[in-house]
Design a protein around this motif. Sequence first.
Motif: not given
Length: 70
Positions: A23-34, A53-59
């Motif tokens: 799988c891929v894993e995501v860390a979205d608890n970091l400051t200003e980055i995913v 960029d992450w918000e644009t991608f997930t949208t």
Amino acid sequence: MFQPNLANAVWRKSSRSGSGNNCVEVADNLTEIVAVRDSKDPHGPALIFSLGDWETFTTGIKRGEFDTLN
């Protein structure tokens, strides 16, 4: 080159991933980055995205913009 500190990253897999380790894993608890990484290589490299960029991608995913079966 920007080298983010991922020591405090909290990695998570999609609930749709099942019990495998492919799988891929995501860390979205970091400051200003995913950060995104391959679950098979947790000590390997991670892709780093800005929050925008992450918000644009997930949208785009939610809108079906990347669906290839259409």
